[in-house]
Design an enzyme around this catalytic site. Structure first.
Site, PDB file in Angstrom:
ATOM      1  N   GLY A  15       0.840  -1.208   0.000  1.00 19.43           N
ATOM      2  CA  GLY A  15       0.000   0.000   0.000  1.00 19.43           C
ATOM      3  C   GLY A  15       0.863   1.240   0.000  1.00 19.43           C
ATOM      4  O   GLY A  15       0.481   2.295   0.505  1.00 19.43           O
ATOM      5  N   GLY A  18      -0.353   4.722  -1.017  1.00 20.04           N
ATOM      6  CA  GLY A  18      -1.569   5.209  -0.359  1.00 20.04           C
ATOM      7  C   GLY A  18      -1.294   6.338   0.615  1.00 20.04           C
ATOM      8  O   GLY A  18      -0.147   6.662   0.935  1.00 20.04           O
ATOM      9  N   LEU A  20      -1.999   6.535   3.889  1.00 21.00           N
ATOM     10  CA  LEU A  20      -1.448   6.115   5.179  1.00 21.00           C
ATOM     11  C   LEU A  20       0.066   5.958   5.096  1.00 21.00           C
ATOM     12  O   LEU A  20       0.806   6.436   5.961  1.00 21.00           O
ATOM     13  CB  LEU A  20      -2.088   4.799   5.624  1.00 21.00           C
ATOM     14  N   HIS A 241      -9.068   3.098  20.079  1.00 15.70           N
ATOM     15  CA  HIS A 241      -8.181   4.022  20.796  1.00 15.70           C
ATOM     16  C   HIS A 241      -8.604   4.234  22.255  1.00 15.70           C
ATOM     17  O   HIS A 241      -7.805   4.073  23.181  1.00 15.70           O
ATOM     18  CB  HIS A 241      -8.147   5.388  20.102  1.00 15.70           C
ATOM     19  N   TYR A 375      -1.796  17.302  35.117  1.00 15.65           N
ATOM     20  CA  TYR A 375      -1.930  18.263  36.209  1.00 15.65           C
ATOM     21  C   TYR A 375      -2.987  17.794  37.207  1.00 15.65           C
ATOM     22  O   TYR A 375      -3.959  17.149  36.845  1.00 15.65           O
ATOM     23  CB  TYR A 375      -2.193  19.689  35.725  1.00 15.65           C
ATOM     24  N   LYS A 377      -5.486  19.036  40.130  1.00 15.08           N
ATOM     25  CA  LYS A 377      -6.158  20.187  40.735  1.00 15.08           C
ATOM     26  C   LYS A 377      -6.220  19.982  42.248  1.00 15.08           C
ATOM     27  O   LYS A 377      -6.731  18.963  42.723  1.00 15.08           O
ATOM     28  CB  LYS A 377      -7.574  20.337  40.178  1.00 15.08           C
TER      29      LYS A 377
END
EC number: 1.1.1.49
Length: 495
Positions: A15, A18, A20, A241, A375, A377
């Site tokens: 590929g 392509g 990607l 993800h 971070y 708080k």
């Protein structure tokens, strides 16, 4: 210790012409070469159907290279060559094998080492895998194969894909890439959790009242709606993800950083996930921006008329184990929002009132992108004569804490390097995918029965559906009182 490749490796990118390959794979290979993380003695072969000369191919793949001087780029491109042939006939693969053998015999390579990168749609996975095994995969060599998502559309199609690939390659040879696992902050999660007693001791339902993982994109489909229309936001970023981030965030401590030890714990926690309640899901689709300058999803000419594709989703995940039982965990993701950002928010229980009439909750924020930061708080007395408290933060922003001399690899650079080293830790195992598709398939089936879908419209460039704030409150998140927290500088008008 890992079973690393040596200096004489052939890297084959299928590929290669392509998007990607041009935007991710080859720039990542170049980045590794630039940083001397890829030997200057490897051979890189691009393979695709497009008819390109070697020069045109090199011009094409180098268009997205970052950094490095002209000499470095030239040296890298000298390692690259191109073969143009169909994916489904023997001829091209025989040319590929001949080129591999020529390189290996020239350099007296006793045990050939080959890395196959499939930057391809799933429709041709099986064909290419069969041809590779038949024509370019001698028995005495050490080979690895990288496969890109999507790994199926649902449980059934994943199993079909697995049925095609598993007779050809062992699980040890297969590296399923989810580029989120290559992101610096995601790779830091296990160290952050298990390398700090401060967090290790409070990472449970006795102290935590709410977890959110959010993914925001500031752009819409912009002419790529035809692809997205068949995928939707849940399949696009949440089943993969965000779920990967969640498993690292919630798994138990592995016995070591050994890849199988890490992946075993990820599978264990996935098996403790409850079925997602399809009646407790917030779904949306973006419309025109409020000023009318940005088009709505249905204005994209590549999208089906009256499409019910989901461009925003939020849903709760429940984990039934000793550590997480009762903690509401919300995954949310959307396109065409007010900013591009991915982050984790972990909110802690309130302190006992007593001394304080009103005091805000502690919250740990882990920003994955852009500009990695962590971070916490905390409440602090306002400086000066006041005895009031305000929220401030303990802040680790990578760009201010670490000098620019630190090379933080891009996700694809990190993952290709891991594959080269033989480190499976940040790749997705077959049983992990099986469990994750079991979790998500009922949700996807319910959402895609269009008569059941209630899509909330939200303007392009907004925070998302207007019901989002109520949804988060209903699932345990407590918003700061207005004016109590100012980022990044606290002024004297703080409440």
């Amino acid at each position: 210790s890992y079973d690393s490749f040596g200096d004489r490796v052939t890297i084959i990118v299928f590929g290669a012409s392509g998007d990607l390959a041009r935007k991710k794979t080859f720039p990542a290979l170049f980045g590794l070469f630039r940083e001397k993380q890829l030997p200057s003695t490897v051979q890189i072969i691009g393979y695709a159907r497009s008819h390109l000369s070697d020069k045109d191919f090199k011009d094409y793949i180098s268009s997205h290279f970052k950094g490095g001087d002209d000499k470095t780029k030239e040296d890298f491109l000298n390692l690259c060559s191109y073969i143009s042939d169909p994916y489904d006939t023997d001829e091209g693969y025989k040319k590929l094998e001949a080129r591999c053998q020529e390189y290996e015999s020239k350099h007296n390579v006793k045990v050939p080492e080959r890395l196959f990168y499939l930057a391809l749609p799933p429709s041709v996975f099986h064909t290419v895998c069969e041809q590779v095994k038949k024509n370019v995969y001698p028995k005495n060599e050490k080979s690895r194969i990288i496969i890109e998502k999507p790994f199926g559309r649902d449980l059934e199609t994943y199993r079909e894909l697995q049925k095609q690939i598993s007779p050809l390659f062992t699980e040890d040879e297969v590296y399923r890439i989810d580029h989120y696992l290559g992101k610096e902050m995601v790779k830091n999660l296990l160290v952050l959790r298990f390398g700090n007693e401060l967090f290790s001791g409070i990472w449970n339902n006795k102290h935590i009242t709410s977890v959110q993982i959010s993914f925001k994109e500031a752009f819409g489909t912009e002419g790529r709606g035809g692809y997205f229309d068949n995928i939707g936001i849940i399949r696009d970023v949440m089943q993969n993800h965000l779920l990967q981030v969640l498993t690292l965030l919630t798994m138990e401590r592995p016995v070591s950083f050994d890849p199988e030890a890490v992946r075993d714990e990820k599978v264990k926690v996935l098996k403790a996930f409850d079925k997602i309640d399809v009646n407790d899901v917030l779904l949306g689709q973006y419309g025109k921006s409020e000023d009318g300058t940005k088009p709505g999803y249905l204005d994209d000419s590549t999208v089906k008329p009256n499409s019910k594709a989901v461009t925003y989703a939020a849903f709760r995940v429940n984990i039934h184990n000793e550590r997480w039982d009762g903690v509401p965990i919300v995954l949310r993701a959307g396109k065409a929002l007010d900013e591009g950002k991915a982050e984790i928010r972990i909110q802690f229980k309130p302190v006992a009132k007593g001394m304080f009439k009103e005091i805000q909750r502690n919250e740990l924020v882990i920003r994955i992108q852009p500009n990695e930061a962590i971070y916490l708080k905390i409440n602090s007395k306002i400086p000066g004569i006041s005895t009031e408290t305000s929220l401030t933060d303990l802040d680790l922003t990578y760009s201010t804490r670490y000098s620019k001399d630190f090379w933080i690899p891009e996700a694809y650079e990190a993952l290709i390097r891991d594959c080269y080293l033989g480190n499976h830790s940040n790749f997705v195992r077959d049983d992990e995918l099986e469990v994750s598709w079991k979790l998500f398939t009922p949700l996807l089936e319910a959402v895609e029965k269009e008569e059941n879908v209630k899509l909330e419209s939200y303007p392009y460039g907004s925070k998302g559906p207007k019901e989002l704030r109520k949804y988060l409150i209903d699932h345990g998140y407590v918003f700061n009182d207005p004016g109590t927290y100012q980022w990044p500088l606290t002024n004297t008008d703080v409440k």
